[in-house]
Scaffold this motif. Sequence first.
Motif, mmCIF file in Angstrom:
data_model
loop_
_atom_site.group_PDB
_atom_site.id
_atom_site.type_symbol
_atom_site.label_atom_id
_atom_site.label_comp_id
_atom_site.label_asym_id
_atom_site.label_seq_id
_atom_site.Cartn_x
_atom_site.Cartn_y
_atom_site.Cartn_z
ATOM 1 N N UNK A 46 12.277 3.762 -9.322
ATOM 2 C CA UNK A 46 13.013 3.436 -8.083
ATOM 3 C C UNK A 46 12.036 3.675 -6.951
ATOM 4 N N UNK A 47 11.634 2.630 -6.267
ATOM 5 C CA UNK A 47 10.601 2.732 -5.239
ATOM 6 C C UNK A 47 11.178 2.529 -3.844
ATOM 7 N N UNK A 48 10.668 3.311 -2.910
ATOM 8 C CA UNK A 48 11.008 3.130 -1.496
ATOM 9 C C UNK A 48 9.768 2.563 -0.817
ATOM 10 N N UNK A 49 9.894 1.351 -0.289
ATOM 11 C CA UNK A 49 8.739 0.641 0.261
ATOM 12 C C UNK A 49 8.875 0.496 1.765
ATOM 13 N N UNK A 50 7.894 0.983 2.498
ATOM 14 C CA UNK A 50 7.844 0.739 3.942
ATOM 15 C C UNK A 50 7.517 -0.734 4.171
ATOM 16 N N UNK A 51 8.343 -1.407 4.967
ATOM 17 C CA UNK A 51 8.129 -2.840 5.195
ATOM 18 C C UNK A 51 6.736 -3.096 5.772
ATOM 19 N N UNK A 52 6.263 -2.198 6.621
ATOM 20 C CA UNK A 52 4.963 -2.384 7.270
ATOM 21 C C UNK A 52 3.802 -2.296 6.289
ATOM 22 N N UNK A 53 4.040 -1.722 5.104
ATOM 23 C CA UNK A 53 2.968 -1.566 4.112
ATOM 24 C C UNK A 53 2.897 -2.743 3.139
ATOM 25 N N UNK A 54 3.812 -3.699 3.281
ATOM 26 C CA UNK A 54 3.796 -4.863 2.400
ATOM 27 C C UNK A 54 2.662 -5.795 2.807
ATOM 28 N N UNK A 55 1.794 -6.108 1.843
ATOM 29 C CA UNK A 55 0.661 -7.006 2.110
ATOM 30 C C UNK A 55 0.846 -8.375 1.466
ATOM 31 N N UNK A 78 12.559 -0.370 2.487
ATOM 32 C CA UNK A 78 13.430 -1.011 1.503
ATOM 33 C C UNK A 78 13.559 -0.129 0.272
ATOM 34 N N UNK A 79 14.793 0.055 -0.177
ATOM 35 C CA UNK A 79 15.059 0.771 -1.420
ATOM 36 C C UNK A 79 15.113 -0.273 -2.534
ATOM 37 N N UNK A 80 14.304 -0.078 -3.564
ATOM 38 C CA UNK A 80 14.175 -1.086 -4.608
ATOM 39 C C UNK A 80 14.190 -0.464 -5.999
ATOM 40 N N UNK A 81 14.471 -1.313 -6.980
ATOM 41 C CA UNK A 81 14.271 -0.968 -8.378
ATOM 42 C C UNK A 81 13.101 -1.796 -8.875
ATOM 43 N N UNK A 82 12.107 -1.124 -9.441
ATOM 44 C CA UNK A 82 10.951 -1.813 -9.986
ATOM 45 C C UNK A 82 11.131 -1.952 -11.497
ATOM 46 N N UNK A 83 10.790 -3.121 -12.024
ATOM 47 C CA UNK A 83 10.973 -3.322 -13.453
ATOM 48 C C UNK A 83 9.861 -4.187 -14.031
ATOM 49 N N UNK A 126 0.853 -1.189 0.000
ATOM 50 C CA UNK A 126 0.000 0.000 0.000
ATOM 51 C C UNK A 126 0.886 1.235 0.000
ATOM 52 N N UNK A 127 0.699 2.122 -0.963
ATOM 53 C CA UNK A 127 1.498 3.335 -1.038
ATOM 54 C C UNK A 127 1.027 4.353 -0.014
ATOM 55 N N UNK A 128 1.750 5.474 0.069
ATOM 56 C CA UNK A 128 1.354 6.535 0.998
ATOM 57 C C UNK A 128 0.011 7.132 0.672
ATOM 58 N N UNK A 129 -0.403 6.978 -0.588
ATOM 59 C CA UNK A 129 -1.716 7.474 -1.015
ATOM 60 C C UNK A 129 -2.782 6.389 -0.958
ATOM 61 N N UNK A 130 -2.465 5.315 -0.234
ATOM 62 C CA UNK A 130 -3.382 4.188 -0.063
ATOM 63 C C UNK A 130 -3.731 3.507 -1.383
ATOM 64 N N UNK A 131 -2.794 3.520 -2.317
ATOM 65 C CA UNK A 131 -2.978 2.813 -3.576
ATOM 66 C C UNK A 131 -2.302 1.446 -3.484
ATOM 67 N N UNK A 132 -2.943 0.442 -4.038
ATOM 68 C CA UNK A 132 -2.401 -0.909 -4.012
ATOM 69 C C UNK A 132 -1.482 -1.088 -5.217
ATOM 70 N N UNK A 133 -0.207 -1.364 -4.949
ATOM 71 C CA UNK A 133 0.787 -1.488 -6.009
ATOM 72 C C UNK A 133 1.378 -2.900 -5.986
ATOM 73 N N UNK A 159 7.362 -6.332 -9.685
ATOM 74 C CA UNK A 159 8.614 -7.064 -9.455
ATOM 75 C C UNK A 159 9.692 -6.060 -9.046
ATOM 76 N N UNK A 160 10.386 -6.377 -7.959
ATOM 77 C CA UNK A 160 11.330 -5.432 -7.377
ATOM 78 C C UNK A 160 12.659 -6.115 -7.043
ATOM 79 N N UNK A 161 13.734 -5.351 -7.176
ATOM 80 C CA UNK A 161 15.040 -5.790 -6.694
ATOM 81 C C UNK A 161 15.371 -4.934 -5.469
ATOM 82 N N UNK A 162 15.237 -5.463 -4.245
ATOM 83 C CA UNK A 162 15.646 -4.685 -3.060
ATOM 84 C C UNK A 162 17.170 -4.633 -2.990
ATOM 85 N N UNK A 163 17.718 -3.457 -2.787
ATOM 86 C CA UNK A 163 19.179 -3.352 -2.712
ATOM 87 C C UNK A 163 19.663 -2.680 -1.432
#
Length: 331
Positions: A220-229, A192-197, A165-172, A175-179
Amino acid sequence: MELFSEVYSCYFNIISKILNMAQDKAINKKDIHQIVECYGFKESSLYIMPKLLKNEWRLLKGNESDNSYSSKLNYKTKLPITKLQEAWLAAIIQDKRIRLFIEDEELDKLKDKLINTEPLFSPNDFIYFDQFTDGDAFDDENYIQAFRQVLSAVKEKRILSITYESGNNKRITGYFIPYRIEYSNKDDKFRAFTLKFRSNSKKPTSESGISSIEKRIISRDIINISRITGISNTEELFDGDLNKYIKRYEESNFTENPVIIEISNERNAVERCMLHFASYKKNTEYDEKKGKYICYIYYNKLEETELLIRILSFGPVIRVLGPEQFLQQVK
């Protein structure tokens, strides 16, 4: 409690390496001399070699006549843990985030081993100022599982399928490479700092060429671990120099004009700023006329809001001098 123990000395490590090598196979005088020269001081061989070869220390079997030596021990040497280290471990396993990094079985073993050890410090010894109260739920099983998968992916350079869930409450979903994983002490959150492709049936390797990889990158997406569903592993691994590629990708999104801030000497502001902005590329100089420090902070455009929030958190001890666009956001 002693902070230094002689068993951690240079000589102990040298002897340990010699004994471990002599445990597997017989070694000669040349082998011993090479280890001493490599890990010791210039004069170390003058002291260690006679002690070992003339059996004064009674650690090796053999003699100088046949130039063949083996260890008298029936096991390989291990560096012992000091009481100070045990106290530190006893303190660390009390941290609410420890289960993110250590499996429960291993944690239980540590607790049993350290049951009679007084912790070096307690979590209650620390008082946090200006920290948000809605930190991550570090004891939640789904959170722990998601964090461990992201951490494992960072180490393996593995591609993950993630829904969040993004900061705007959008479901995204993608595929991501966390680095990189970063912890915010102020927010009490991991992200997590990731590259989305784009998905591709082909394995994204360095052999396929940088240009083909760049065509697949969406953002390049920054994902809060707590928002991962939802999170799952894929069979895809990045087989190239990911760090080099990420550095080039991030630098392409860096602002040309750095944020310029003026830091006063009040309330230990300079030291706090250097610590708070340690992850940013920056230059700092001292203005003798004003008696203040001027810091130039270079940042990624995607992190502008985060930088703005960090600067505002310092209050009046920091003054933003430019650029104008950033200054307007501060106002």
